[in-house]
Motif scaffolding. Sequence first.
Motif, PDB file in Angstrom:
ATOM      1  N   ASN A   3      21.628 -13.276  49.608  1.00  0.00           N
ATOM      2  CA  ASN A   3      20.864 -14.189  48.772  1.00  0.00           C
ATOM      3  C   ASN A   3      20.921 -15.577  49.411  1.00  0.00           C
ATOM      4  O   ASN A   3      21.918 -16.287  49.304  1.00  0.00           O
ATOM      5  N   ASN A   4      19.850 -15.982  50.060  1.00  0.00           N
ATOM      6  CA  ASN A   4      19.846 -17.239  50.811  1.00  0.00           C
ATOM      7  C   ASN A   4      19.754 -18.471  49.918  1.00  0.00           C
ATOM      8  O   ASN A   4      19.850 -19.598  50.408  1.00  0.00           O
ATOM      9  N   ILE A   5      19.553 -18.266  48.618  1.00  0.00           N
ATOM     10  CA  ILE A   5      19.521 -19.410  47.690  1.00  0.00           C
ATOM     11  C   ILE A   5      20.924 -19.992  47.524  1.00  0.00           C
ATOM     12  O   ILE A   5      21.098 -21.184  47.275  1.00  0.00           O
ATOM     13  N   ILE A   6      21.927 -19.131  47.681  1.00  0.00           N
ATOM     14  CA  ILE A   6      23.316 -19.577  47.477  1.00  0.00           C
ATOM     15  C   ILE A   6      23.797 -20.356  48.699  1.00  0.00           C
ATOM     16  O   ILE A   6      23.961 -19.809  49.781  1.00  0.00           O
ATOM     17  N   LYS A   7      24.004 -21.654  48.499  1.00  0.00           N
ATOM     18  CA  LYS A   7      24.455 -22.537  49.572  1.00  0.00           C
ATOM     19  C   LYS A   7      25.872 -23.059  49.341  1.00  0.00           C
ATOM     20  O   LYS A   7      26.530 -23.504  50.270  1.00  0.00           O
ATOM     21  N   ASN A  88      25.908 -23.663  43.545  1.00  0.00           N
ATOM     22  CA  ASN A  88      24.915 -22.674  43.090  1.00  0.00           C
ATOM     23  C   ASN A  88      25.553 -21.499  42.359  1.00  0.00           C
ATOM     24  O   ASN A  88      24.898 -20.860  41.531  1.00  0.00           O
ATOM     25  N   ASN A 116      23.097 -24.967  36.251  1.00  0.00           N
ATOM     26  CA  ASN A 116      22.370 -24.042  37.135  1.00  0.00           C
ATOM     27  C   ASN A 116      23.303 -23.302  38.098  1.00  0.00           C
ATOM     28  O   ASN A 116      23.044 -23.196  39.295  1.00  0.00           O
ATOM     29  N   GLU A 118      25.175 -19.747  38.983  1.00  0.00           N
ATOM     30  CA  GLU A 118      25.132 -18.300  38.760  1.00  0.00           C
ATOM     31  C   GLU A 118      26.535 -17.711  38.909  1.00  0.00           C
ATOM     32  O   GLU A 118      27.261 -18.056  39.835  1.00  0.00           O
TER      33      GLU A 118
END
Length: 930
Positions: A3-7, A88, A116, A118
Amino acid sequence: MKNNIIKSVLIIGSGPIIIGQACEFDYSGSQAAMALKEEGIEVSIINSNPATIMTDKIIVDNVYLKPLEIQSIIDILIDHINNRKPINAVLPTMGGQTALNLCIEAEKLGLWKKYNVEIIGLDHNVIDITENREKFKNLMIDIGINVPISHKITSLEEGNKIAKKIGFPLVIRSSYTLGGRGGGIVYSKKDLNNAVENGLKASPLNEIIMEKSLYGWKEFELELLKDKKGNTIIVCPIENFDPTGIHTGDSITVAPTMTLPDKIYQKIRDMAIKMTKNIGYFTGGCNVQFAINPINNDIMVIEINPRVSRSSALASKATGYPIAKIAAKLSIGYNLDELKNQITGNTSAFFEPTIDYVVVKIPKWNFNKFVGCNNILGLQMKSVGEIMAIGRSFKEAFLKACYSIESDILKLNNKKTFTEDNIIYNLKNPSWDRVFYLLQGFKSGMSIDLLYELTKIDKWFLNQLKEIIVLEKILETYNIDNIPIKIIKEYKEYGFSDYHMSVILKSTEEQVLHLREKNNIKRIYHMVDTCAGEFNAYTPYYYSSYNEENESISNNTNKIIIIGSGPNRIGQGIEFDYSCVHGILSIKKCGYEAIMINCNPETVSTDFNIADKLYFEPLSWEYIYDIIKLENPLGVIVQLGGQTSIKIAEKLKKNNIKIYGTSYDNIHLAEDRGKFSEFLINLGIPYPKYGISDNVNQALTIGNKIGYPLLIRPSYVLGGQDMHIVYNNVELTNKITKIFDKTNNNVIIDHFLENAKEVESDAICDGKNVIIIGIMEHIENAGIHSGDSTSVLPTFSLSNDIINQIKKYTILIAQKLEIIGFINIQFAIKNDTVYVIEANPRVSRTVPFISKAYNISFVDIATKIIIGHEKLDNININTNMQGYAIKEPIFSFDRFPDADIKLGPEMKSTGENIRFVKTSKEIYKLYNLN
């Protein structure tokens, strides 16, 4: 896919070491953090434990040494929004029950949604289902999996009603607790009310489950991994040597399973996978516990933990499969078939490890620290650590495990006080030494059937123990002069140590060693490869055995060995593993090959990718010496592993093996209480009046001459063991008699300085120059062990004159002892006189705390000094700090409600927190000081 949204990810740690939640979560959290960093993710951690490597900048990007509470979470999330990448995701599955509970609390308050964030690794509903025992029971029934008959109880009245319905014995389990806290087996009505009240009190929901006892059933665990597609692998099946009724953390455990038929294994495997698919969404590690009826093979599920557990660390070290690392990658979206096996480097992580050896874990207890406690083992965990041993057979692994727990198997197995009634009582009422009573039972002629009826331990295991006693009796027919070489070779293959054989042969360990060396009976080393040699493996992780091909090939590189600290116990815990890890990394940075020897499966130092080579072996001389002979290192470091490794120094010197750092002679001078006292007097450094005794009458004469109160203590002690304050002749006679029963050492008798202030200093010396890295002032007066004292860094109430005296004595002692590396010195201050109490020529338990307070890696600096890579002239250390750091001891007295909890010179704390304050006024207010 990832999941590339998780930074940016926040990992919630487990807090201070307590019984039931120890450094296995430090290991898991550290491994997870490194795995996420590999993926380019910024990793932050919240944990209040300063002693762990997990709260170090070498592991994570951002360390928050804060209390594990909601306000800390809010502060961290806001800090990231204002100054860094917003967080994130939060990973709560690496920090045990503490992390899960905090995650749930934040979820209920809506914090994750507000910011926001997860939750990764699992859905919060999974926590609720698996931790709420009533919901878990109902789900299992719905999916057709058997669980013990049970009922939810929220009051004493309900408890009495249900007890009548279920009948005795019955089991009580508290909801949302760790290490079985609040749980137990109730055998009769007279014990019921107290057990119910304790269970309700322990549960944060004021809720217990009362269930029908499965006492005597066999217990098994499966450690597994699951990804988001539902792919599931069983990493390691584990069999409990002890039957149900003893907490798995207090049970001897064995991998792979020894007595589980394949048909039954396939059943519980299928059941475990079915459970993971029905409890809700989660990815990563999971532990499932089963009870199996030995008569008809009926199966009951005990519980499921959808997170890494205490057993995950054991399973990782047993198989070489890095469960926490893979679990962390699964939590960010990877599937098992997308990841590589870390051991082979070229096969998939989507495989189930196969091992062609036997692993035995034995817990480590510290009942001697809790005077008056109930030491009977049950559903509430009481052990403080564990060791692991690997062998080619159960006997070999079991014997190596016995040699690793630092309790002399020969003395325990040859007590002259054993009687049949004594043996039967101790088998019916198991404590830490039950396995030795089993051995004695066989030695006394008891049958397997009788011992099975007393213990319900599977007859296969009992037969293995009986065979050890049979082998001992055969060995007794020989002596060192007539024993056939063939017999020595056979016994080494069975796992008998040189020392064990020498006691039976009435010889010495050195004589047995000489005989086997003369006849080329050599220990060889096997690689832990997870796949039973089916694929090529490249992991430098080894255990020893005999009579096969050696897989550990020594090269000609310059190498240095670090001896670890062994099992966690009170007085020597995770802080020494922190030092070993930093030592390994420093050696590697300096261009040397770093070799680690240790037997603790919970630690980061025994991770397969930390040292260049890892030997998972007992920390006794024979095993260490054989590794040194094979590897031929430049030298050995003993001062990073606490008292365990320091004790090896004498043998190293006798065998002309280089000790890096302080010499053995100077180590001995500091550790021998009598010689050190004379040393101080010769330097003109104040020391309390003292005397040295080797018998009770002499002690009484000395005591009356010096004057009471007295502090009595043997040399080379760990955590203040067998140190006592006595106030009269009767107390002196009682305490010193017990010490002489345990040790041949002389005992030093000091005049005890009542109401004195205690201070300690830590320093690094290169043999000439000295840097004092910290001076800590204790809140409690002298007489409370430093590990149990609240310590403030820097000092907050001492005059400049007192501080200057402490600095002067620290520098003088370090220089005169020719310290190379660390030294810790403890002082008592009375009537403006600074007295030196003791000096420890090694890393101390306070070094990680000081390192975290100043944000300086002092172990890295000291290691370079120890190996001669640097001199202090070339190192600039800035120990300025805004405000104060406070080390607060944490105790596990709730496990021992009957114990004497009064603090004294013998350490009792199991862990520590760090707290930061800005002013000395806050210190006075916090601790009600005048």
